[in-house]
Design an enzyme around this catalytic site. Structure first.
Site, PDB file in Angstrom:
ATOM      1  N   LYS A 113       3.298   9.692  -5.865  1.00 48.91           N
ATOM      2  CA  LYS A 113       2.374   9.126  -6.867  1.00 48.91           C
ATOM      3  C   LYS A 113       1.239  10.101  -7.106  1.00 48.91           C
ATOM      4  O   LYS A 113       0.519  10.460  -6.176  1.00 48.91           O
ATOM      5  CB  LYS A 113       1.806   7.797  -6.375  1.00 48.91           C
ATOM      6  CG  LYS A 113       2.742   6.616  -6.587  1.00 48.91           C
ATOM      7  CD  LYS A 113       2.086   5.334  -6.140  1.00 48.91           C
ATOM      8  CE  LYS A 113       1.111   4.777  -7.134  1.00 48.91           C
ATOM      9  NZ  LYS A 113       0.326   3.646  -6.570  1.00 48.91           N
TER      10      LYS A 113
HETATM   11  C1  E4P Z   1      -0.328   0.819  -8.035  1.00 46.55           C
HETATM   12  O1  E4P Z   1       0.043   1.121  -6.921  1.00 46.55           O
HETATM   13  C2  E4P Z   1      -1.759   0.805  -8.419  1.00 46.55           C
HETATM   14  O2  E4P Z   1      -2.404   1.796  -7.703  1.00 46.55           O
HETATM   15  C3  E4P Z   1      -2.367  -0.532  -8.156  1.00 46.55           C
HETATM   16  O3  E4P Z   1      -1.553  -1.550  -8.718  1.00 46.55           O
HETATM   17  C4  E4P Z   1      -3.802  -0.660  -8.649  1.00 46.55           C
HETATM   18  O4  E4P Z   1      -4.193  -1.989  -8.484  1.00 46.55           O
HETATM   19  P1  E4P Z   1      -5.720  -2.493  -8.504  1.00 46.55           P
HETATM   20  O5  E4P Z   1      -6.227  -2.340  -9.892  1.00 46.55           O
HETATM   21  O6  E4P Z   1      -5.624  -3.918  -8.080  1.00 46.55           O
HETATM   22  O7  E4P Z   1      -6.464  -1.658  -7.533  1.00 46.55           O
END
Ligand code: E4P
Length: 226
Positions: free
Chosen positions: A87
């Site tokens: 990622k």
């Molecule tokens: C995916 O892994 C994203 O980093 C994550 O869904 C972000 O979510 P948040 O906005 O609740 O931090």
């Protein structure tokens, strides 16, 4: 249609892999923080062991520059496995890293996507998954549904292999909308799944069926006891 779990909690993954047709697991440094100071690589290997190689595991880099991100990616692949989707946030440095990682055949999930333009660049760079942040966009008064619709259209127009894994959800309605706008996948927390099944109507329907059945066949009688 892919459902991924946005967690690093092993118990949640074990629980929901029996319930949801689970396609994979995602995390980010903020999600890791919730687990405390875990032995990071051994924890990721444990998640892989729980989900198996047929599900996707997405692990985020932490460096802020392209060279560091590439180095992070190499370490993750070496210490977890080479199937991991790396990622990478789509910043200027992140995009540079994505281009290099894809030229080396590494699986990449382009993340921290708030705009169509970030997504278009990541698609052009060949990212395997594109992760638009649904709730965070809404908080910024950006039309998340429209952004996902346009990204899906761009993928289709360009015959791209990239898939949208929509992320950052706070409720079930957002998840539904993301799918309906063209996301191929969503990554959701256990909270969202809990919300989905917490409807009193579901419990009531089941209780009514039991009452009607037992009024005919007797209390405690099940089909296989007939
Ligand atoms: C995916 O892994 C994203 O980093 C994550 O869904 C972000 O979510 P948040 O906005 O609740 O931090």
């Amino acid at each position: 249609m892919e459902f991924l779990l946005d967690t690093a909690n092993i118990d949640e993954i074990k629980k929901y892999k029996e319930i949801v047709p689970l396609a994979g697991v995602t995390s980010n440094p903020s999600i890791i923080k919730k687990e405390g100071k875990i032995d990071f690589f051994s924890h990721m290997r444990q998640i892989r062991e729980v989900i198996g190689r047929h599900r996707t595991l997405h692990v985020q880099v932490t460096a802020g520059d392209a060279t560091g991100m590439i180095h992070d990616a190499e370490t993750i692949r070496e210490k977890v496995d080479s199937d991991v989707f790396i990622k990478v946030p789509v910043s200027e440095e992140g995009l540079k890293a994505i281009n290099i990682l894809k030229s080396k055949g590494v699986n990449v999930t382009a993340t921290a996507i708030y705009t169509k333009f970030q997504a278009y660049l990541a698609i052009a760079a060949g990212a395997d998954y594109i992760a638009p942040y649904y709730n965070r966009m809404e908080n910024l008064n950006i039309d998340s549904k429209q952004v996902i619709t346009e990204i899906a259209a761009a993928i289709s127009r360009n015959n791209s292999q990239s898939k949208i894994v929509a992320a950052s959800f706070k409720n079930v309605a957002q998840v539904n909308t993301a799918f309906e706008a063209g996301a191929q996948a969503v990554t959701i927390s256990a909270d969202i799944l809990d919300q989905a099944f917490a409807m009193p109507s579901i419990e009531k329907a089941m209780a009514d069926f039991t009452t009607d059945w037992e009024s005919v066949y007797g209390t405690g009688q099940t089909i296989n006891q007939l």
